[in-house]
Enzyme design. Sequence first.
Site, PDB file in Angstrom:
ATOM      1  N   LYS A  10     -43.939 -25.497  60.089  1.00  0.00           N
ATOM      2  CA  LYS A  10     -43.773 -25.125  58.672  1.00  0.00           C
ATOM      3  C   LYS A  10     -45.123 -25.164  57.975  1.00  0.00           C
ATOM      4  O   LYS A  10     -46.027 -25.927  58.353  1.00  0.00           O
ATOM      5  CB  LYS A  10     -42.773 -26.037  57.944  1.00  0.00           C
ATOM      6  CG  LYS A  10     -43.144 -27.532  57.828  1.00  0.00           C
ATOM      7  CD  LYS A  10     -44.047 -27.881  56.666  1.00  0.00           C
ATOM      8  CE  LYS A  10     -44.445 -29.349  56.654  1.00  0.00           C
ATOM      9  NZ  LYS A  10     -45.584 -29.661  55.795  1.00  0.00           N
ATOM     10  N   GLY A 102     -51.267 -32.189  61.805  1.00  0.00           N
ATOM     11  CA  GLY A 102     -51.909 -31.054  61.146  1.00  0.00           C
ATOM     12  C   GLY A 102     -51.309 -30.691  59.805  1.00  0.00           C
ATOM     13  O   GLY A 102     -51.766 -29.769  59.150  1.00  0.00           O
ATOM     14  N   GLY A 103     -50.217 -31.378  59.407  1.00  0.00           N
ATOM     15  CA  GLY A 103     -49.550 -31.000  58.161  1.00  0.00           C
ATOM     16  C   GLY A 103     -48.601 -29.827  58.352  1.00  0.00           C
ATOM     17  O   GLY A 103     -48.195 -29.179  57.401  1.00  0.00           O
ATOM     18  N   GLY A 106     -45.277 -30.729  63.219  1.00  0.00           N
ATOM     19  CA  GLY A 106     -45.086 -30.635  64.672  1.00  0.00           C
ATOM     20  C   GLY A 106     -44.189 -31.750  65.202  1.00  0.00           C
ATOM     21  O   GLY A 106     -43.271 -31.498  65.991  1.00  0.00           O
ATOM     22  N   SER A 108     -42.015 -33.424  63.498  1.00  0.00           N
ATOM     23  CA  SER A 108     -40.678 -33.191  62.945  1.00  0.00           C
ATOM     24  C   SER A 108     -39.960 -32.092  63.723  1.00  0.00           C
ATOM     25  O   SER A 108     -38.748 -32.164  63.946  1.00  0.00           O
ATOM     26  CB  SER A 108     -40.772 -32.785  61.471  1.00  0.00           C
ATOM     27  OG  SER A 108     -41.389 -33.804  60.722  1.00  0.00           O
ATOM     28  N   ASP A 141     -39.398 -34.288  56.678  1.00  0.00           N
ATOM     29  CA  ASP A 141     -39.506 -32.864  57.032  1.00  0.00           C
ATOM     30  C   ASP A 141     -38.544 -32.462  58.151  1.00  0.00           C
ATOM     31  O   ASP A 141     -38.496 -31.286  58.527  1.00  0.00           O
ATOM     32  CB  ASP A 141     -40.933 -32.537  57.514  1.00  0.00           C
ATOM     33  CG  ASP A 141     -41.968 -32.639  56.399  1.00  0.00           C
ATOM     34  OD1 ASP A 141     -41.587 -32.617  55.219  1.00  0.00           O
ATOM     35  OD2 ASP A 141     -43.169 -32.742  56.735  1.00  0.00           O
TER      36      ASP A 141
HETATM   37  O1  C5P Z   1     -40.678 -39.129  55.935  1.00  0.00           O
HETATM   38  P1  C5P Z   1     -41.835 -39.371  56.826  1.00  0.00           P
HETATM   39  O2  C5P Z   1     -41.578 -40.491  57.814  1.00  0.00           O
HETATM   40  O3  C5P Z   1     -42.346 -38.139  57.507  1.00  0.00           O
HETATM   41  O4  C5P Z   1     -43.007 -39.858  55.891  1.00  0.00           O
HETATM   42  C1  C5P Z   1     -44.185 -40.440  56.399  1.00  0.00           C
HETATM   43  C2  C5P Z   1     -44.894 -41.140  55.258  1.00  0.00           C
HETATM   44  O5  C5P Z   1     -45.396 -40.171  54.334  1.00  0.00           O
HETATM   45  C3  C5P Z   1     -44.047 -42.073  54.423  1.00  0.00           C
HETATM   46  O6  C5P Z   1     -43.999 -43.354  54.984  1.00  0.00           O
HETATM   47  C4  C5P Z   1     -44.780 -42.079  53.094  1.00  0.00           C
HETATM   48  O7  C5P Z   1     -45.919 -42.904  53.150  1.00  0.00           O
HETATM   49  C5  C5P Z   1     -45.276 -40.652  53.005  1.00  0.00           C
HETATM   50  N1  C5P Z   1     -44.350 -39.782  52.248  1.00  0.00           N
HETATM   51  C6  C5P Z   1     -44.248 -39.947  50.880  1.00  0.00           C
HETATM   52  N2  C5P Z   1     -43.405 -39.145  50.168  1.00  0.00           N
HETATM   53  C7  C5P Z   1     -42.693 -38.174  50.771  1.00  0.00           C
HETATM   54  C8  C5P Z   1     -42.791 -37.972  52.162  1.00  0.00           C
HETATM   55  C9  C5P Z   1     -43.638 -38.805  52.887  1.00  0.00           C
HETATM   56  O8  C5P Z   1     -44.903 -40.826  50.295  1.00  0.00           O
HETATM   57  N3  C5P Z   1     -41.902 -37.377  50.031  1.00  0.00           N
END
Ligand code: C5P
Length: 304
Positions: A10, A102-103, A106, A108, A141
């Site tokens: 994405k 990479g944002g 991947g 996810s 994600d």
């Molecule tokens: O949801 P995910 O595990 O991918 O998120 C990784 C980290 O990114 C979270 O622990 C948080 O620090 C940050 N994050 C956030 N706000 C979001 C998504 C992710 O602060 N909406």
Amino acid sequence: MAFSAASQAKINPFLAVGPRRPDGYHGLVTVFHSVALREDVQVAVSADGMDHLVFTGPVDASALDVGADNLVWRAVEAVAASLSAARPALAIEVTKRIPIQGGMAGGSADAAATLVAANHVLGAGLDRADLLTLAAKLGSDVPFALVGGTAVGMGRGEKLEQFAAPALWWTVVADPGGLSTPAVFAKFDELGAEHAISAPSRGEAQGMVDALAAGDPLAVAAHLRNDLQAAALALAPRLSDTMSAGLGAGALGAVISGSGPSVVLLSASEVDAARVAEELRSAGFAAQAVCSAGPSPMFSVPAS
Ligand code: C5P
């Protein structure tokens, strides 16, 4: 029995981020958009009674931890928790094409494809709603990685509103550095400390939604926004050179994808994107032209 499932990378043509919530996440309004860079996950019952996870494909994944913390195994355990008996040992192969850290989601994508494949192989019988619930627990994600296509994401990214968008042409520029998502969000907090940030509203995404729904590259370029960009640039200042090089090569717009460091450039046509990618490659960047990708056929979510 072996089963293979795929999930696409994405990009976020629009990402508005609010303040950190009490649960540690940031409320956001984003537009997710799939592009044709695909992870394939094949899951089979293991022949030797041991769990195996291997990464193959063009992206070097040798630094990845293949133990229980990997999102692939967390997705397997999430599906297996619904079984009445212990799960069999599994042999899993991931063909990696999405840059790591990479944002572009991947990890996810690996989790989403594993949920689908493990559901089949383990005969868990989970339906789409069950898998979306498990996906949201695995990461913000992962629900989008399951459904794909184009969608507004709200909450922490897990609440989705899909909409139809014609394909556009992009150039993705991978960066060898990798950025940690929590580190970029922490930098965002630090940079925003002096001025109050308000929670973004769904309406702020409407300009981008309309531009994408119309398939209008100039309008999409005009509405590109990423509130994490300043934080990503603060941690990796070289990315501003990548963005400038893309614009200098004729891209209509440039934005960092999600928490970065991949840079995404937009072009008006396949020919233009190929030219931008070629010029960047000759300047030493890891650039490739990619088309937008449609929703996963198995997981389209009805518009709310
Ligand atoms: O949801 P995910 O595990 O991918 O998120 C990784 C980290 O990114 C979270 O622990 C948080 O620090 C940050 N994050 C956030 N706000 C979001 C998504 C992710 O602060 N909406």
